[in-house]
Scaffold this motif. Structure first.
Motif, PDB file in Angstrom:
ATOM      1  N   GLY A 102      32.717  57.640  42.126  1.00 45.92           N
ATOM      2  CA  GLY A 102      33.186  58.800  41.386  1.00 45.92           C
ATOM      3  C   GLY A 102      34.589  58.611  40.847  1.00 45.92           C
ATOM      4  O   GLY A 102      34.939  59.111  39.785  1.00 45.92           O
ATOM      5  N   GLN A 103      35.413  57.883  41.566  1.00 48.07           N
ATOM      6  CA  GLN A 103      36.819  57.872  41.219  1.00 48.07           C
ATOM      7  C   GLN A 103      37.413  56.474  41.090  1.00 48.07           C
ATOM      8  O   GLN A 103      38.523  56.300  40.643  1.00 48.07           O
ATOM      9  CB  GLN A 103      37.545  58.645  42.319  1.00 48.07           C
ATOM     10  N   ASP A 104      36.663  55.483  41.537  1.00 42.14           N
ATOM     11  CA  ASP A 104      37.181  54.127  41.387  1.00 42.14           C
ATOM     12  C   ASP A 104      36.040  53.148  41.186  1.00 42.14           C
ATOM     13  O   ASP A 104      34.875  53.508  41.291  1.00 42.14           O
ATOM     14  CB  ASP A 104      38.035  53.727  42.605  1.00 42.14           C
ATOM     15  N   SER A 105      36.398  51.920  40.869  1.00 41.11           N
ATOM     16  CA  SER A 105      35.367  50.891  40.786  1.00 41.11           C
ATOM     17  C   SER A 105      35.908  49.646  41.466  1.00 41.11           C
ATOM     18  O   SER A 105      37.120  49.456  41.542  1.00 41.11           O
ATOM     19  CB  SER A 105      35.022  50.606  39.330  1.00 41.11           C
ATOM     20  N   LYS A 106      34.994  48.873  42.011  1.00 40.25           N
ATOM     21  CA  LYS A 106      35.431  47.655  42.679  1.00 40.25           C
ATOM     22  C   LYS A 106      34.468  46.514  42.436  1.00 40.25           C
ATOM     23  O   LYS A 106      33.304  46.731  42.125  1.00 40.25           O
ATOM     24  CB  LYS A 106      35.601  47.843  44.196  1.00 40.25           C
ATOM     25  N   SER A 117      34.773  37.765  50.696  1.00 37.89           N
ATOM     26  CA  SER A 117      35.741  36.683  50.541  1.00 37.89           C
ATOM     27  C   SER A 117      36.859  37.071  49.589  1.00 37.89           C
ATOM     28  O   SER A 117      37.937  36.496  49.619  1.00 37.89           O
ATOM     29  CB  SER A 117      35.065  35.391  50.099  1.00 37.89           C
ATOM     30  N   ASN A 118      36.620  38.067  48.746  1.00 36.85           N
ATOM     31  CA  ASN A 118      37.667  38.512  47.820  1.00 36.85           C
ATOM     32  C   ASN A 118      37.223  39.847  47.228  1.00 36.85           C
ATOM     33  O   ASN A 118      36.036  40.145  47.197  1.00 36.85           O
ATOM     34  CB  ASN A 118      37.846  37.479  46.704  1.00 36.85           C
ATOM     35  N   PHE A 119      38.172  40.634  46.779  1.00 31.95           N
ATOM     36  CA  PHE A 119      37.799  41.892  46.114  1.00 31.95           C
ATOM     37  C   PHE A 119      38.883  42.352  45.157  1.00 31.95           C
ATOM     38  O   PHE A 119      40.036  41.972  45.296  1.00 31.95           O
ATOM     39  CB  PHE A 119      37.512  42.981  47.156  1.00 31.95           C
ATOM     40  N   VAL A 120      38.484  43.116  44.173  1.00 33.45           N
ATOM     41  CA  VAL A 120      39.441  43.773  43.260  1.00 33.45           C
ATOM     42  C   VAL A 120      39.018  45.223  43.137  1.00 33.45           C
ATOM     43  O   VAL A 120      37.844  45.553  43.236  1.00 33.45           O
ATOM     44  CB  VAL A 120      39.390  43.260  41.801  1.00 33.45           C
ATOM     45  N   MET A 121      39.997  46.053  42.899  1.00 35.34           N
ATOM     46  CA  MET A 121      39.716  47.469  42.833  1.00 35.34           C
ATOM     47  C   MET A 121      40.451  48.060  41.653  1.00 35.34           C
ATOM     48  O   MET A 121      41.580  47.681  41.372  1.00 35.34           O
ATOM     49  CB  MET A 121      40.311  48.083  44.099  1.00 35.34           C
ATOM     50  N   ASN A 122      39.815  48.962  40.954  1.00 29.17           N
ATOM     51  CA  ASN A 122      40.530  49.747  39.935  1.00 29.17           C
ATOM     52  C   ASN A 122      40.523  51.191  40.385  1.00 29.17           C
ATOM     53  O   ASN A 122      39.472  51.819  40.445  1.00 29.17           O
ATOM     54  CB  ASN A 122      39.837  49.620  38.579  1.00 29.17           C
ATOM     55  N   LYS A 203      39.023  37.886  38.470  1.00 32.92           N
ATOM     56  CA  LYS A 203      39.648  37.620  39.764  1.00 32.92           C
ATOM     57  C   LYS A 203      38.653  37.156  40.821  1.00 32.92           C
ATOM     58  O   LYS A 203      38.972  36.350  41.670  1.00 32.92           O
ATOM     59  CB  LYS A 203      40.357  38.889  40.270  1.00 32.92           C
ATOM     60  N   VAL A 204      37.423  37.715  40.796  1.00 37.39           N
ATOM     61  CA  VAL A 204      36.506  37.409  41.903  1.00 37.39           C
ATOM     62  C   VAL A 204      35.309  36.580  41.470  1.00 37.39           C
ATOM     63  O   VAL A 204      34.520  36.151  42.298  1.00 37.39           O
ATOM     64  CB  VAL A 204      35.999  38.697  42.592  1.00 37.39           C
ATOM     65  N   GLY A 205      35.137  36.361  40.159  1.00 36.68           N
ATOM     66  CA  GLY A 205      33.989  35.618  39.684  1.00 36.68           C
ATOM     67  C   GLY A 205      32.755  36.511  39.618  1.00 36.68           C
ATOM     68  O   GLY A 205      32.781  37.669  40.041  1.00 36.68           O
ATOM     69  N   LEU A 206      31.674  35.960  39.086  1.00 33.52           N
ATOM     70  CA  LEU A 206      30.478  36.782  38.896  1.00 33.52           C
ATOM     71  C   LEU A 206      29.278  35.909  39.217  1.00 33.52           C
ATOM     72  O   LEU A 206      28.537  35.492  38.349  1.00 33.52           O
ATOM     73  CB  LEU A 206      30.432  37.266  37.435  1.00 33.52           C
ATOM     74  N   THR A 207      29.125  35.593  40.506  1.00 37.46           N
ATOM     75  CA  THR A 207      28.062  34.690  40.909  1.00 37.46           C
ATOM     76  C   THR A 207      26.807  35.481  41.246  1.00 37.46           C
ATOM     77  O   THR A 207      26.886  36.484  41.954  1.00 37.46           O
ATOM     78  CB  THR A 207      28.517  33.905  42.163  1.00 37.46           C
ATOM     79  N   ALA A 208      25.660  35.046  40.722  1.00 32.53           N
ATOM     80  CA  ALA A 208      24.393  35.720  41.038  1.00 32.53           C
ATOM     81  C   ALA A 208      24.044  35.411  42.504  1.00 32.53           C
ATOM     82  O   ALA A 208      24.454  34.374  43.022  1.00 32.53           O
ATOM     83  CB  ALA A 208      23.300  35.215  40.104  1.00 32.53           C
ATOM     84  N   ASP A 209      23.334  36.254  43.229  1.00 31.68           N
ATOM     85  CA  ASP A 209      22.825  37.539  42.776  1.00 31.68           C
ATOM     86  C   ASP A 209      23.913  38.609  42.748  1.00 31.68           C
ATOM     87  O   ASP A 209      24.727  38.691  43.663  1.00 31.68           O
ATOM     88  CB  ASP A 209      21.737  38.004  43.732  1.00 31.68           C
TER      89      ASP A 209
END
Ligand code: SF4
Ligand code: SF4
Lengths: 256, 365
Positions: A102-106, A117-122, A203-209
């Protein structure tokens, strides 16, 4: 052994009762103006509809923004870890989690053991979150639940370039006034949400799945927009909004 | 405790000069040698930011805005009694702010050359330090002899030595001091005997804690290194959040922590050159390339046995923000420990949101 996960978010509360292997009961409620009170009520509702007494629940873990204020909880855990846990339970092959609430995305990346192993948050800006989509729903008079169907009909899309929710609002008004069809505007909105979210992947990459969770994952229009932008097929849990609470319940089980 | 304000006013009454400074590049020794007090001017309050934004653009770092706000509203108690402000060409925002301050007070700007590895750059810096000596001599109408400089060097080395000793107590495991406690030991006026005495007492008290087993954090509490922008008193929000999440900030690789304490001024040789040399080697993100910072981080990580590095970037601080990419890579790949960047400002509004990030990191450890 029963455990419970309670996710108290800014918009909604989710409760998951877990028996150590499978989900027993789930509840979703609005946070409203007194989220902690509402969470308490949702918690006891969950227990009574499952026919379970409080003493039978060995451990309660709270997560989400209200986590530190929920007195029924034995411990708290960060929602990032809870989401990751919930996702790797549902999809053991997941490597990346996109969560739009509702208020953020990660965006979270998982290692081969399903650990974060890593995360980013807006969380600085409403654009690109559920709140923004809710606002668009009111403006264009399209209920949240029908947004997916409305946007299914074509691929025609328009540009929404504003990075800020307030400016995007006036941009949308301009578009509708100049006669752009509602479904085209909506696809424009979804594409901008997708782009904003994917900006975090640097920052964290986009590896499937890639698994998509959070309330916004219920919106098929946003799912399609992210798939279109990435060229990847997203995995979406049947009840994407409860993933955090589910993770909390599993963490509770591992601690009980 | 003697108040900094009283001390400065007292010194002024007794004919001492007062020189305002804003940055760790300012060679305090020179100011002391001119029989003046080097005083860190105020810049750590969220409340002076709105007035500053009536003049400055809002997308500047809070440190610059707050500093300027203090001056604009005349709220900095030191500013009013200043004889001179000494400043450096560090980041662009600060450099240009000094031009605005110069409308109100005499300002002397040292041109800080930024290529740390080049002899020509150092030569120029040395010339700038020499010019500062002259400017101070003119302002205070006295000659600064080499012996004056040597005495000031000894004084500042002593002060740095004690501060360093205190910050190095962070090596203890379990921790005997919290990062918050350590942030409170800095004093805004340099070269004050009373402050040194206070530091002495602080260090003995911390050692007593160790002997009596009164620890500042639970055994096994994750040990964090804070790096990045300085956290002056009043802007320690991130340190508080980290410690509220159950971790402890054991090492501070910042200008409010160990960064300026790492090197002493050489007490032998030409005193002016020795002073210039020490300051020139400060691993600030305004320097390029700033390899000294990763070297310091690596050494501190080892010596303080840290479990993760948190990089603080004040919003709109471009140099630390861009450099964070290199620090991130270095910490993860070379040191093999988690790294997290936090971008924030002086306001308290994002405390809860910061906690989500920090708690996640702490639970991951
Ligand atoms: S970080 Fe750089 S500019 Fe800021 S106080 Fe330290 S040396 Fe000065
Ligand atoms: S924090 Fe960054 S932008 Fe702010 S004064 Fe220091 S170097 Fe300049």
């Amino acid at each position: 052994m029963l455990t419970c996960g309670v996710d108290i978010g800014s918009r909604s509360i989710e409760i998951v009762l877990f028996d150590g292997a499978a989900v027993v009961e789930t509840t979703v409620a609005n946070s409203g103006s007194s989220p902690v009170e509402n969470a308490k009520k949702a918690f006891s509702d969950t227990l009574s509809s499952a026919g379970v007494r409080r003493e039978e629940v060995a451990k309660v873990v709270a997560t989400g923004y209200g986590r530190n204020y929920f007195k029924e909880a034995d411990t708290v855990s960060s929602e990032i870890l809870c989401h990751a846990k919930g996702v790797s339970y549902l999809f053991p092959t997941a490597c990346t989690v996109i969560d739009i609430g509702g208020q953020d995305s990660k965006m979270i990346s998982l290692d081969t053991n399903g650990r974060v192993s890593n995360f980013v948050m807006n969380d600085r800006c409403a654009a690109g979150t559920g709140k923004f989509i809710e606002m668009v729903s009111l403006m264009l008079d399209v209920p949240l639940d029908s947004m997916g169907v409305v946007t299914e009909v074509s691929n025609e899309v328009c540009e929404i370039s504003s990075m800020c929710a307030v400016f995007a609002e006036s941009e949308i008004i301009g578009l509708t006034q100049s006669g752009t069809a509602v479904d085209v505007v909506l696809r424009g909105v979804f594409r901008s949400v997708a782009k904003r979210t994917l900006a975090m992947s640097g920052k964290v990459g986009l590896t499937a799945d890639v698994v998509f969770t959070g309330g916004v994952a219920r919106n098929a229009g946003v799912v399609r927009a992210i798939e279109h932008e990435t060229g990847l097929k997203l995995l979406v849990p049947p009840e994407p909004q409860i993933t955090g609470a589910l993770g909390a319940a599993i963490i509770a089980a591992s601690k009980a | 405790m003697f108040l900094e304000v009283d001390l400065v006013r007292d010194a002024k009454r007794h004919g001492k000069g007062v020189v305002g400074i804003y940055c760790e590049f300012t060679p305090r020794e020179l100011i002391l040698a001119a029989n003046a007090l080097p005083v860190c001017l105020c810049g750590a309050n969220n409340r002076t930011i709105p007035p500053a934004e009536t003049v400055l653009p809002s997308n500047l770092c809070p440190l610059i805005k707050s500093s300027f706000g203090y001056i604009l509203t005349n709220r900095c108690p030191f500013y009013m009694v200043l004889d001179l402000v000494v400043a450096e060409t560090t980041c662009d925002g600060k450099k240009k702010m000094y031009e605005l301050i110069a409308e109100k007070k005499p300002v002397h700007v040292l041109e800080l050359t930024q290529k740390v590895d080049e002899q020509e750059a150092f030569d120029h810096w040395l010339a700038e330090v020499r010019k500062l000596r002259k400017r101070l001599e003119q302002t205070f109408n006295r000659t600064i002899t080499d012996d004056d400089l040597r005495e000031a060097i000894r004084m500042m080395n002593k002060e740095r030595g004690l501060l360093k000793e205190a910050f190095e107590l962070g090596k203890e495991e379990p921790a005997v001091l919290t990062g918050k406690e350590l942030s409170d030991i800095r004093y805004r006026v340099a070269g004050v005997a009373g402050h040194l005495k206070m530091l002495d007492e602080f260090i003995s008290e911390a050692k007593r804690r160790k002997e009596t087993g009164r620890f500042a954090a639970k055994a096994g509490a994750p040990r964090i290194m804070l790096t990045g922008c300085p956290t002056a008193q009043g802007t320690t929000k991130l340190i508080e959040v980290i410690e509220e999440c159950g971790a402890v900030v054991v090492a501070q690789e910042t200008c409010s922590g160990l960064k300026p304490l790492d090197l002493m001024v050489d007490e032998d040789g030409d005193p002016l050159e020795a002073i210039a040399r020490k300051y020139f080697k400060l691993p600030c993100s305004c320097m390029t390339p700033n390899t000294g910072r990763t070297e310091l981080i690596e050494r501190l990580a080892r010596e303080f046995r840290v479990n993760a590095v948190i990089d603080l970037v004040w919003q709109a601080c471009h140099t630390y923000n861009v450099e964070s990419y290199l620090i991130d890579k270095f910490v993860r790949e070379k040191l093999g420990i988690p790294y997290m960047k936090i971008e924030t400002d002086y306001s308290d509004s994002d405390r809860e949101r910061l906690k989500v990030r920090v708690q996640t990191l702490v639970e991951m450890l």
